[in-house]
Design an enzyme around this catalytic site. Structure first.
Site, PDB file in Angstrom:
ATOM      1  N   GLY A  71      -0.249  32.848 -35.257  1.00 24.70           N
ATOM      2  CA  GLY A  71       1.218  33.442 -34.952  1.00 24.70           C
ATOM      3  C   GLY A  71       2.185  32.899 -33.888  1.00 24.70           C
ATOM      4  O   GLY A  71       3.045  33.491 -33.563  1.00 24.70           O
ATOM      5  N   ASN A 131       4.080  30.230 -34.113  1.00 25.53           N
ATOM      6  CA  ASN A 131       5.538  30.292 -34.554  1.00 25.53           C
ATOM      7  C   ASN A 131       6.143  31.581 -34.970  1.00 25.53           C
ATOM      8  O   ASN A 131       7.485  31.979 -34.422  1.00 25.53           O
ATOM      9  CB  ASN A 131       5.613  29.673 -35.945  1.00 25.53           C
ATOM     10  N   ARG A 137      -6.009  37.408 -58.990  1.00 27.08           N
ATOM     11  CA  ARG A 137      -4.898  36.897 -58.305  1.00 27.08           C
ATOM     12  C   ARG A 137      -3.485  37.618 -58.865  1.00 27.08           C
ATOM     13  O   ARG A 137      -2.715  37.780 -58.075  1.00 27.08           O
ATOM     14  CB  ARG A 137      -4.705  35.517 -58.560  1.00 27.08           C
ATOM     15  N   ASN A 147      10.120  27.822 -45.216  1.00 31.12           N
ATOM     16  CA  ASN A 147       8.675  27.381 -44.741  1.00 31.12           C
ATOM     17  C   ASN A 147       8.614  26.299 -43.705  1.00 31.12           C
ATOM     18  O   ASN A 147       9.810  25.467 -43.558  1.00 31.12           O
ATOM     19  CB  ASN A 147       7.956  27.041 -46.004  1.00 31.12           C
ATOM     20  N   HIS A 200       6.712  23.439 -42.002  1.00 33.56           N
ATOM     21  CA  HIS A 200       5.576  22.365 -42.365  1.00 33.56           C
ATOM     22  C   HIS A 200       5.442  21.199 -41.396  1.00 33.56           C
ATOM     23  O   HIS A 200       6.408  20.946 -40.706  1.00 33.56           O
ATOM     24  CB  HIS A 200       5.738  21.592 -43.616  1.00 33.56           C
ATOM     25  N   ASP A 203       5.847  22.429 -50.719  1.00 33.28           N
ATOM     26  CA  ASP A 203       6.583  21.518 -49.535  1.00 33.28           C
ATOM     27  C   ASP A 203       7.609  20.616 -50.416  1.00 33.28           C
ATOM     28  O   ASP A 203       8.083  19.432 -49.718  1.00 33.28           O
ATOM     29  CB  ASP A 203       5.530  20.771 -48.901  1.00 33.28           C
ATOM     30  N   GLN A 234       7.050  20.869 -29.431  1.00 31.99           N
ATOM     31  CA  GLN A 234       8.206  19.926 -29.427  1.00 31.99           C
ATOM     32  C   GLN A 234       9.122  20.460 -30.613  1.00 31.99           C
ATOM     33  O   GLN A 234      10.209  19.989 -30.598  1.00 31.99           O
ATOM     34  CB  GLN A 234       8.065  18.514 -29.009  1.00 31.99           C
ATOM     35  N   GLU A 249       8.067  22.491 -33.933  1.00 35.97           N
ATOM     36  CA  GLU A 249       8.015  23.873 -34.891  1.00 35.97           C
ATOM     37  C   GLU A 249       8.582  25.048 -34.306  1.00 35.97           C
ATOM     38  O   GLU A 249       9.311  25.600 -34.683  1.00 35.97           O
ATOM     39  CB  GLU A 249       6.432  23.821 -35.273  1.00 35.97           C
TER      40      GLU A 249
HETATM   41  C1  GRF Z   1       0.731  25.547 -37.732  1.00 38.66           C
HETATM   42  O1  GRF Z   1       0.077  24.388 -38.012  1.00 38.66           O
HETATM   43  C2  GRF Z   1       1.985  25.145 -38.615  1.00 38.66           C
HETATM   44  O2  GRF Z   1       2.537  24.155 -38.503  1.00 38.66           O
HETATM   45  C3  GRF Z   1       1.591  25.571 -40.128  1.00 38.66           C
HETATM   46  O3  GRF Z   1       0.521  26.614 -39.724  1.00 38.66           O
HETATM   47  C4  GRF Z   1       0.068  26.765 -38.774  1.00 38.66           C
HETATM   48  C5  GRF Z   1       0.753  27.834 -38.129  1.00 38.66           C
HETATM   49  O4  GRF Z   1       0.304  28.204 -36.827  1.00 38.66           O
HETATM   50  N1  GRF Z   1       2.769  25.660 -40.853  1.00 38.66           N
HETATM   51  P1  GRF Z   1       0.700  29.775 -36.120  1.00 38.66           P
HETATM   52  O5  GRF Z   1       0.177  30.617 -37.158  1.00 38.66           O
HETATM   53  O6  GRF Z   1       2.318  29.664 -36.334  1.00 38.66           O
HETATM   54  O7  GRF Z   1       0.389  29.648 -34.757  1.00 38.66           O
END
Ligand code: GRF
Length: 208
Positions: free
Chosen positions: A12, A14, A66, A108, A110, A151, A179, A181
């Protein structure tokens, strides 16, 4: 006020970047109304709890098929009435019905400069392992709208990061997060909140 639901599977970081910038006002007129994880042990859920954000786990393991999981996930998302869905390290395939319902309202992050090192099997550390194996000098991250592919949706923002001598997949992943995300995902949400993103002929046009 933009209502945002964030889908997570792991640590988490991000999500934390988004929470911090909503709370500091760097992301305008936005409220994270819910966090959903497929993994009940995701630390991301603790982060949400610590900030008083509703959080819920909807795991494929808890459903017979599913299809039943997919229906439950979509119902749970709808229950928050989101204007925008953010996939922040969410590792479950998004149900086609959800992609349709939230076309150009689901984004999303990536951890590569799409179209490099993306698609099926490229997630988390695997992305950085492939980049180091290929010997690229520049990596980075991409925020894009989610479409039926993996993606492949319209690219909103990208940010490049240098590969450094002696990098390991772990050190590279951390630098890309720090740097790139944690900067471009909040920025993309702010642009969306301010109505600065248009999709024209399948391309995202940004009015900064
Ligand atoms: C990160 O590697 C991000 O690039 C990818 O999934 C991972 C998530 O990390 N989308 P976090 O859960 O946000 O720390």
């Amino acid at each position: 006020m933009l209502r945002v639901v964030v889908l997570v599977s792991g640590g988490g970081t991000n999500l934390q970047a988004i929470i911090d910038r909503v709370e500091s006002g760097l992301i305008h007129d936005t409220k994270i109304v819910g966090v959903i994880s497929n993994n009940k042990n995701a630390y991301a859920l603790e982060r949400a709890k610590a900030h008083g954000i509703d959080q819920v786990c909807v795991s494929p393991k808890d459903y017979e098929t599913r299809e039943i999981f997919n229906d439950e996930l979509l119902k749970t998302v709808r229950s928050f009435s989101p204007d925008l869905i953010v996939l922040a390290g969410f590792l479950v395939v998004i149900p086609p019905a959800m992609i349709q319902e939230y076309k150009n309202r689901m984004i999303n992050i990536h951890p590569s400069l799409i179209p490099a090192f993306c698609g099926k099997g490229f997630y988390g550390l695997k992305v950085h392992e492939a980049a180091l194996k290929r010997g690229v000098k520049v990596v980075g991250a991409t925020v894009h709208f989610v479409d039926e592919g993996t993606d492949t949706g319209p690219i909103i923002l990208q940010k490049a990061v240098e590969v450094e001598q002696g990098d390991t997949p772990e050190s590279l992943q951390l630098r890309v997060m720090q740097q790139a995300e944690w900067k471009i995902l909040p920025e993309a949400i702010d642009l969306f909140a301010r109505g600065r993103i248009q999709v024209v002929d399948g391309k995202a046009v940004i009015h900064k």
